[in-house]
Structures are given as structure tokens and as C-alpha cells.
Design a protein around this motif. Sequence first.
Motif, PDB file in Angstrom:
ATOM      1  N   ALA A  91      40.231  23.382  50.361  1.00 31.50           N
ATOM      2  CA  ALA A  91      41.692  23.439  51.330  1.00 31.50           C
ATOM      3  C   ALA A  91      41.288  24.173  52.381  1.00 31.50           C
ATOM      4  CB  ALA A  91      42.748  24.156  49.997  1.00 31.50           C
ATOM      5  N   ALA A  92      40.514  25.317  52.172  1.00 33.98           N
ATOM      6  CA  ALA A  92      40.586  26.537  53.465  1.00 33.98           C
ATOM      7  C   ALA A  92      40.324  25.668  55.199  1.00 33.98           C
ATOM      8  CB  ALA A  92      39.818  27.594  52.636  1.00 33.98           C
ATOM      9  N   SER A 133      44.782  31.178  50.679  1.00 35.81           N
ATOM     10  CA  SER A 133      44.303  30.504  51.794  1.00 35.81           C
ATOM     11  C   SER A 133      45.212  29.746  52.513  1.00 35.81           C
ATOM     12  CB  SER A 133      43.375  28.773  51.242  1.00 35.81           C
ATOM     13  OG  SER A 133      41.846  29.482  51.349  1.00 35.81           O
ATOM     14  N   SER A 154      42.931  31.124  44.861  1.00 36.14           N
ATOM     15  CA  SER A 154      41.816  31.317  46.665  1.00 36.14           C
ATOM     16  C   SER A 154      42.513  30.231  47.170  1.00 36.14           C
ATOM     17  CB  SER A 154      40.237  30.400  45.913  1.00 36.14           C
ATOM     18  OG  SER A 154      39.375  32.396  45.280  1.00 36.14           O
ATOM     19  N   LEU A 155      43.410  29.600  46.455  1.00 35.15           N
ATOM     20  CA  LEU A 155      43.924  28.542  47.214  1.00 35.15           C
ATOM     21  C   LEU A 155      45.570  28.882  47.851  1.00 35.15           C
ATOM     22  CD1 LEU A 155      44.223  24.700  46.521  1.00 35.15           C
ATOM     23  CD2 LEU A 155      45.964  26.363  47.134  1.00 35.15           C
ATOM     24  N   VAL A 188      50.231  21.291  49.631  1.00 37.41           N
ATOM     25  CA  VAL A 188      49.703  21.400  49.343  1.00 37.41           C
ATOM     26  C   VAL A 188      50.113  20.614  47.677  1.00 37.41           C
ATOM     27  CG1 VAL A 188      47.580  22.182  48.134  1.00 37.41           C
ATOM     28  CG2 VAL A 188      48.821  22.520  50.540  1.00 37.41           C
ATOM     29  N   ASN A 219      40.501  29.019  41.264  1.00 41.16           N
ATOM     30  CA  ASN A 219      40.291  28.793  42.206  1.00 41.16           C
ATOM     31  C   ASN A 219      42.153  28.812  42.521  1.00 41.16           C
ATOM     32  OD1 ASN A 219      38.040  28.110  42.204  1.00 41.16           O
ATOM     33  ND2 ASN A 219      37.916  25.904  40.746  1.00 41.16           N
ATOM     34  N   LEU A 250      48.297  19.914  43.916  1.00 40.63           N
ATOM     35  CA  LEU A 250      47.519  19.887  43.347  1.00 40.63           C
ATOM     36  C   LEU A 250      47.373  18.731  41.877  1.00 40.63           C
ATOM     37  CD1 LEU A 250      47.103  23.718  42.973  1.00 40.63           C
ATOM     38  CD2 LEU A 250      46.112  21.598  44.576  1.00 40.63           C
ATOM     39  N   SER A 265      38.795  24.930  46.653  1.00 39.38           N
ATOM     40  CA  SER A 265      39.480  26.195  47.327  1.00 39.38           C
ATOM     41  C   SER A 265      39.267  26.550  48.499  1.00 39.38           C
ATOM     42  CB  SER A 265      39.292  27.451  46.801  1.00 39.38           C
ATOM     43  OG  SER A 265      38.398  28.162  46.464  1.00 39.38           O
TER      44      SER A 265
END
Length: 250
Positions: free
Chosen positions: A233-234, A117, A113-114, A100, A110, A102, A230
Motif C-alpha cells: 500500500a505504501a 501510510s 501501518s497502512l 482504499v 498491518n 480492505l 502495508s
Amino acid sequence: MNKSSFFIVGQHAVMEALRNPNRKVLRVFLTEDAKKNIHRKNPNKNLLEEVKVYFKSKKELDKYSSKEQLMHNGYVAEIEHLDQPELKEFIKEKNNLTFVCLDEVTDPRNIGSLIRSAASFKIDGIIIKERHFPKDSKLMYKSASGCMEHVNIFEVSNINSTLKNLREKNFWVYGFDSKGQKDFTDVKWEGNNILLFGSEGFGMRQHTGKYADFFVKIDINEEIESLNISNSAAIVFHHLSYLKKKELII
């Protein structure tokens, strides 16, 4: 060389740091109930055996989290940063990697949380600009709920040059955008892939978007403008995890 230390709060963040043999935990501040809970949840190993432990009241621990308005739940720890692998070394002789990336994402909640996940669905690593990564944030660690201990974080000085280099090493870059050319579920997701997400407020920078091979979207209700990063992404991580499991079954 001594590393700088910082504080984290919350049951999951502190307990997972204690469980991680690669994490240096300098001190732990606990309520009596929190100590009992640690022993109850880890009956086969004393996680506090080699750590300086200080017992405090809930009110005494409030000073470590009241500024950020976080719940400490009786757990506070002073820790050092993990040694993260170098990106160029990590990718050597590896295939079917999923990273990932960003771009301009800065909100600690965020990002945390990302990360949670990403750990849940076994994403291989997160690429983020060094000066945008809130690496000492209590809020990020609390939002990650202990998953900071289970994800590779690659801090880079320049996102664009990193994407350029990875493309030259057979990575496909997929930019997620509401105006994407097709739904991300229509992609086969083979080989090495980078999932590129833009900032919470302004999306992906135009210059960074030039390094995307494809633009894809998440098909949602047309009356809704967008999803939180987030949440987006999940959804993507779960789909990719499902595809990998499906391949193994077949």
C-alpha cells in the motif's frame, strides 16, 4: 448518547489525540518525563489544560501495555471514538477521490501501518468491513503512530454492496493481485479510484474480485512471492501522490 471509551499507548498516538480538537480525551496517564516532553513539543498550547492528568511511574503504566507487549514510552490515554463521516455524504460533489478498500484484512499492526501510510500520502479514506475493524486496538493505534487522527475510516456492513454502489457513482475499482493484468504504474489514475487489497494470508475473495474493474500488480523480484500489505500500500500511495504533485507542477 455516551460513547464507549478505550485506552491507547505510546507517545505519537497519545500526543496526536491530544492535538485533535475532535477527539474526546477522558484521561491521560503520564510519567513526569512524558509531561515535560509534551510541553516541550507544544510550546504554544497547553495540550493538558482541559484533560484529567494522572502522573504514574513507568512500572505503573506497564499494566496498560504489557498484555499486548507494547512500549508505552510513558504515555497512556483513555479516549472516545471519533465521529466518522458517512461515505455516501462524503463523496457528494467531490472529484478525483482515492479510497482504499480492505477485504478481509484483520491484522491490527498491518491496518495501523497502512493508516499511517494513507495519512502520509493524503489518501481520502479507508473502507473496511465494520466487524473486521479492530477499532479499540492499542496495537493498531501504536502502529498508526498518531495517524488515526488524520484519516477518514468508513466502516461498512458489506464490502461487495459498497463497491457496487461506488461503481455506479463513477468510481473505478482496481484490485491488487500478483497475477494482475498489468503493472499499476501503467495506469493513468484519473477520476475517482478505489484501491482494493485482499487479506494478508488468502488474498482477495473471489466474489469480491468480481467487483473490480481491473486487476493490477506491483512489479517485484520474481523470486519473491509477495509483499506485506502495508508495504504494498505504501508503494502505491507514494506513486499516486507523486502523480498528483506532478500534475500540479505541470
